[in-house]
Motif scaffolding. Structure first.
Motif, PDB file in Angstrom:
ATOM      1  N   PRO A  55       0.846  -1.209   0.000  1.00  0.00           N
ATOM      2  CA  PRO A  55       0.000   0.000   0.000  1.00  0.00           C
ATOM      3  C   PRO A  55       0.873   1.247   0.000  1.00  0.00           C
ATOM      4  O   PRO A  55       2.072   1.176   0.289  1.00  0.00           O
ATOM      5  CB  PRO A  55      -0.787  -0.128   1.308  1.00  0.00           C
ATOM      6  CG  PRO A  55       0.072  -0.958   2.193  1.00  0.00           C
ATOM      7  CD  PRO A  55       0.803  -1.915   1.279  1.00  0.00           C
ATOM      8  N   PRO A  56       0.282   2.402  -0.300  1.00  0.00           N
ATOM      9  CA  PRO A  56       1.061   3.647  -0.246  1.00  0.00           C
ATOM     10  C   PRO A  56       1.636   3.869   1.150  1.00  0.00           C
ATOM     11  O   PRO A  56       1.051   3.452   2.153  1.00  0.00           O
ATOM     12  CB  PRO A  56       0.037   4.734  -0.592  1.00  0.00           C
ATOM     13  CG  PRO A  56      -1.061   4.021  -1.288  1.00  0.00           C
ATOM     14  CD  PRO A  56      -1.084   2.626  -0.767  1.00  0.00           C
ATOM     15  N   SER A  57       2.745   4.541   1.191  1.00  0.00           N
ATOM     16  CA  SER A  57       3.445   4.764   2.455  1.00  0.00           C
ATOM     17  C   SER A  57       2.636   5.640   3.401  1.00  0.00           C
ATOM     18  O   SER A  57       1.991   6.595   2.988  1.00  0.00           O
ATOM     19  CB  SER A  57       4.795   5.419   2.179  1.00  0.00           C
ATOM     20  OG  SER A  57       5.448   5.709   3.391  1.00  0.00           O
ATOM     21  N   ARG A  58       2.708   5.317   4.693  1.00  0.00           N
ATOM     22  CA  ARG A  58       2.051   6.122   5.712  1.00  0.00           C
ATOM     23  C   ARG A  58       3.011   7.126   6.334  1.00  0.00           C
ATOM     24  O   ARG A  58       2.637   7.882   7.221  1.00  0.00           O
ATOM     25  CB  ARG A  58       1.483   5.206   6.801  1.00  0.00           C
ATOM     26  CG  ARG A  58       0.320   4.373   6.288  1.00  0.00           C
ATOM     27  CD  ARG A  58      -0.189   3.474   7.352  1.00  0.00           C
ATOM     28  NE  ARG A  58       0.624   2.252   7.304  1.00  0.00           N
ATOM     29  CZ  ARG A  58       0.549   1.260   8.155  1.00  0.00           C
ATOM     30  NH1 ARG A  58      -0.292   1.324   9.152  1.00  0.00           N
ATOM     31  NH2 ARG A  58       1.305   0.201   8.034  1.00  0.00           N
ATOM     32  N   VAL A  59       4.249   7.146   5.870  1.00  0.00           N
ATOM     33  CA  VAL A  59       5.265   8.028   6.447  1.00  0.00           C
ATOM     34  C   VAL A  59       4.900   9.510   6.302  1.00  0.00           C
ATOM     35  O   VAL A  59       5.104  10.275   7.251  1.00  0.00           O
ATOM     36  CB  VAL A  59       6.655   7.720   5.848  1.00  0.00           C
ATOM     37  CG1 VAL A  59       7.690   8.716   6.319  1.00  0.00           C
ATOM     38  CG2 VAL A  59       7.074   6.310   6.222  1.00  0.00           C
ATOM     39  N   PRO A  60       4.367   9.981   5.175  1.00  0.00           N
ATOM     40  CA  PRO A  60       4.004  11.403   5.107  1.00  0.00           C
ATOM     41  C   PRO A  60       2.976  11.819   6.159  1.00  0.00           C
ATOM     42  O   PRO A  60       3.052  12.927   6.699  1.00  0.00           O
ATOM     43  CB  PRO A  60       3.426  11.568   3.698  1.00  0.00           C
ATOM     44  CG  PRO A  60       4.039  10.477   2.905  1.00  0.00           C
ATOM     45  CD  PRO A  60       4.210   9.338   3.859  1.00  0.00           C
ATOM     46  N   PHE A  61       2.048  10.930   6.486  1.00  0.00           N
ATOM     47  CA  PHE A  61       1.056  11.260   7.512  1.00  0.00           C
ATOM     48  C   PHE A  61       1.692  11.289   8.904  1.00  0.00           C
ATOM     49  O   PHE A  61       1.309  12.091   9.752  1.00  0.00           O
ATOM     50  CB  PHE A  61      -0.107  10.267   7.468  1.00  0.00           C
ATOM     51  CG  PHE A  61      -0.852  10.317   6.170  1.00  0.00           C
ATOM     52  CD1 PHE A  61      -1.600  11.436   5.836  1.00  0.00           C
ATOM     53  CD2 PHE A  61      -0.782   9.267   5.273  1.00  0.00           C
ATOM     54  CE1 PHE A  61      -2.286  11.498   4.632  1.00  0.00           C
ATOM     55  CE2 PHE A  61      -1.459   9.324   4.066  1.00  0.00           C
ATOM     56  CZ  PHE A  61      -2.216  10.435   3.740  1.00  0.00           C
ATOM     57  N   ILE A  62       2.668  10.409   9.116  1.00  0.00           N
ATOM     58  CA  ILE A  62       3.392  10.421  10.388  1.00  0.00           C
ATOM     59  C   ILE A  62       4.177  11.725  10.519  1.00  0.00           C
ATOM     60  O   ILE A  62       4.199  12.350  11.580  1.00  0.00           O
ATOM     61  CB  ILE A  62       4.320   9.190  10.493  1.00  0.00           C
ATOM     62  CG1 ILE A  62       3.474   7.915  10.587  1.00  0.00           C
ATOM     63  CG2 ILE A  62       5.260   9.306  11.676  1.00  0.00           C
ATOM     64  CD1 ILE A  62       4.270   6.639  10.479  1.00  0.00           C
ATOM     65  N   ALA A  63       4.829  12.137   9.430  1.00  0.00           N
ATOM     66  CA  ALA A  63       5.585  13.394   9.445  1.00  0.00           C
ATOM     67  C   ALA A  63       4.653  14.588   9.676  1.00  0.00           C
ATOM     68  O   ALA A  63       4.977  15.498  10.445  1.00  0.00           O
ATOM     69  CB  ALA A  63       6.346  13.569   8.132  1.00  0.00           C
ATOM     70  N   ALA A 113       8.751  16.249  13.606  1.00  0.00           N
ATOM     71  CA  ALA A 113       8.522  15.532  12.345  1.00  0.00           C
ATOM     72  C   ALA A 113       9.653  14.541  12.086  1.00  0.00           C
ATOM     73  O   ALA A 113       9.408  13.401  11.676  1.00  0.00           O
ATOM     74  CB  ALA A 113       8.403  16.517  11.186  1.00  0.00           C
ATOM     75  N   ALA A 114      10.894  14.952  12.351  1.00  0.00           N
ATOM     76  CA  ALA A 114      12.032  14.050  12.153  1.00  0.00           C
ATOM     77  C   ALA A 114      11.966  12.867  13.110  1.00  0.00           C
ATOM     78  O   ALA A 114      12.204  11.721  12.706  1.00  0.00           O
ATOM     79  CB  ALA A 114      13.339  14.812  12.347  1.00  0.00           C
ATOM     80  N   PHE A 115      11.639  13.116  14.379  1.00  0.00           N
ATOM     81  CA  PHE A 115      11.488  12.013  15.331  1.00  0.00           C
ATOM     82  C   PHE A 115      10.354  11.083  14.904  1.00  0.00           C
ATOM     83  O   PHE A 115      10.466   9.862  14.990  1.00  0.00           O
ATOM     84  CB  PHE A 115      11.211  12.535  16.742  1.00  0.00           C
ATOM     85  CG  PHE A 115      12.436  13.000  17.472  1.00  0.00           C
ATOM     86  CD1 PHE A 115      13.691  12.492  17.186  1.00  0.00           C
ATOM     87  CD2 PHE A 115      12.327  13.959  18.470  1.00  0.00           C
ATOM     88  CE1 PHE A 115      14.812  12.925  17.868  1.00  0.00           C
ATOM     89  CE2 PHE A 115      13.443  14.396  19.161  1.00  0.00           C
ATOM     90  CZ  PHE A 115      14.689  13.876  18.857  1.00  0.00           C
ATOM     91  N   GLY A 116       9.262  11.657  14.446  1.00  0.00           N
ATOM     92  CA  GLY A 116       8.140  10.844  13.982  1.00  0.00           C
ATOM     93  C   GLY A 116       8.521   9.967  12.802  1.00  0.00           C
ATOM     94  O   GLY A 116       8.159   8.791  12.749  1.00  0.00           O
ATOM     95  N   ILE A 117       9.256  10.526  11.852  1.00  0.00           N
ATOM     96  CA  ILE A 117       9.687   9.750  10.691  1.00  0.00           C
ATOM     97  C   ILE A 117      10.623   8.626  11.121  1.00  0.00           C
ATOM     98  O   ILE A 117      10.474   7.469  10.701  1.00  0.00           O
ATOM     99  CB  ILE A 117      10.354  10.658   9.648  1.00  0.00           C
ATOM    100  CG1 ILE A 117       9.320  11.576   9.010  1.00  0.00           C
ATOM    101  CG2 ILE A 117      11.062   9.835   8.586  1.00  0.00           C
ATOM    102  CD1 ILE A 117       9.914  12.670   8.143  1.00  0.00           C
ATOM    103  N   PHE A 118      11.586   8.939  11.975  1.00  0.00           N
ATOM    104  CA  PHE A 118      12.560   7.929  12.400  1.00  0.00           C
ATOM    105  C   PHE A 118      11.880   6.772  13.123  1.00  0.00           C
ATOM    106  O   PHE A 118      12.023   5.609  12.746  1.00  0.00           O
ATOM    107  CB  PHE A 118      13.622   8.573  13.303  1.00  0.00           C
ATOM    108  CG  PHE A 118      14.635   7.602  13.815  1.00  0.00           C
ATOM    109  CD1 PHE A 118      15.635   7.118  12.989  1.00  0.00           C
ATOM    110  CD2 PHE A 118      14.574   7.153  15.120  1.00  0.00           C
ATOM    111  CE1 PHE A 118      16.562   6.215  13.458  1.00  0.00           C
ATOM    112  CE2 PHE A 118      15.499   6.247  15.607  1.00  0.00           C
ATOM    113  CZ  PHE A 118      16.500   5.774  14.770  1.00  0.00           C
ATOM    114  N   GLY A 123       8.941   1.401  13.320  1.00  0.00           N
ATOM    115  CA  GLY A 123       7.736   0.643  13.635  1.00  0.00           C
ATOM    116  C   GLY A 123       7.089   0.021  12.411  1.00  0.00           C
ATOM    117  O   GLY A 123       6.699  -1.151  12.432  1.00  0.00           O
ATOM    118  N   LEU A 124       6.969   0.778  11.323  1.00  0.00           N
ATOM    119  CA  LEU A 124       6.337   0.257  10.109  1.00  0.00           C
ATOM    120  C   LEU A 124       7.156  -0.855   9.466  1.00  0.00           C
ATOM    121  O   LEU A 124       6.597  -1.775   8.870  1.00  0.00           O
ATOM    122  CB  LEU A 124       6.123   1.386   9.100  1.00  0.00           C
ATOM    123  CG  LEU A 124       5.091   2.447   9.481  1.00  0.00           C
ATOM    124  CD1 LEU A 124       5.096   3.576   8.453  1.00  0.00           C
ATOM    125  CD2 LEU A 124       3.703   1.836   9.586  1.00  0.00           C
TER     126      LEU A 124
END
Length: 184
Positions: A55-63, A113-118, A123-124
Motif C-alpha cells: 500500500p502507499p506509504s504512511r510516512v508522510p502522515f506520520i511526518a 517531524a524528524a522524530f516521527g519519521i525515524f 515501527g512500520l
C-alpha cells in the motif's frame, strides 16, 4: 501457547539474475495469489513496491502529525510563558506576538517531524529484526552485494513447496531452495 508447541515456518527462496527478472517474477507470483512475499536486493528496485502490492506509504502522515504536534506545542508553550506565566512588556509589543513565535515553532515542528519519521519507519518496518530464517541460507549472502532474491512463505505440505519451486524456476530463477526455521 505452551512450551511444547512449536511452529514450523518455511519459505521458498529464489535467486534471479537481474532486477527486472525479480520484479517480473514477483508481480506474476502475486497475481497467482501468493501473499507475504518479500524481495531482497543490494539497492532499491524500481517497481518493487508495486510488484509486491504494497500500500502507499504512511510516512508522510506520520511526518505531518509530528509537525502539527510540534507547531501546536511551540505556540501553546510560548503563549503560556509570554502571556500568563511571566509576561514582560518589551517595547510595547503585544502579549501574543505571533511573528516572534515563528523561529521556535519552525524548529520544534521540524524536530518532532524528524522524530516521527525515524520512529515511524522503525515501527512500520518492524525493525530491528536481527534474525530471520532466510538469513541462514549460505547462498542468500549475495543479497547484500549482487543477488536478487524473492522469498515466499509456504504451507507445511511438501507438494506445495515443489509447486512453488517449479513455478519460480519457470519464471527464470537461477537458484531455488526451501528454508525452514523453528520458533517457540
Amino acid at each position: 501457547m505452551s512450551a511444547e508447541t512449536k511452529i514450523l515456518d518455511s519459505w521458498v527462496l529464489a535467486e534471479f539474475a537481474t532486477p527486472d527478472a525479480l520484479v517480473d517474477a514477483t508481480r506474476q507470483m502475486r497475481e497467482k495469489g501468493y501473499e507475504g512475499m518479500d524481495t531482497y536486493s543490494p539497492y532499491p528496485l524500481h517497481g518493487g513496491s508495486e510488484a509486491l502490492g504494497l500500500p502507499p506509504s504512511r510516512v508522510p502522515f506520520i511526518a505531518l502529525g509530528g509537525a502539527l504536534t510540534g507547531m501546536t506545542t511551540a505556540v501553546a508553550m510560548m503563549a503560556y510563558m509570554n502571556g500568563f506565566d511571566y509576561p514582560i512588556n518589551v517595547g510595547g509589543r503585544p502579549v501574543f506576538s505571533l511573528p516572534a513565535y515563528v523561529p521556535i515553532t519552525f524548529e520544534l515542528s521540524v524536530l518532532l517531524a524528524a522524530f516521527g519519521i525515524f520512529f515511524g519507519l522503525l515501527g512500520l518496518s518492524r525493525l530491528p529484526q536481527p534474525y530471520h530464517p532466510v538469513f541462514e541460507s549460505e547462498e542468500f549472502r549475495s543479497a547484500s552485494t549482487h543477488g536478487y532474491w524473492l522469498s515466499i512463505p509456504k504451507a507445511l505440505t511438501a507438494t506445495k513447496a515443489e509447486d512453488i519451486m517449479d513455478q519460480l524456476k519457470a519464471l527464470g530463477a537461477t537458484h531455488v531452495t526451501v528454508v525452514t526455521g523453528e520458533k517457540e
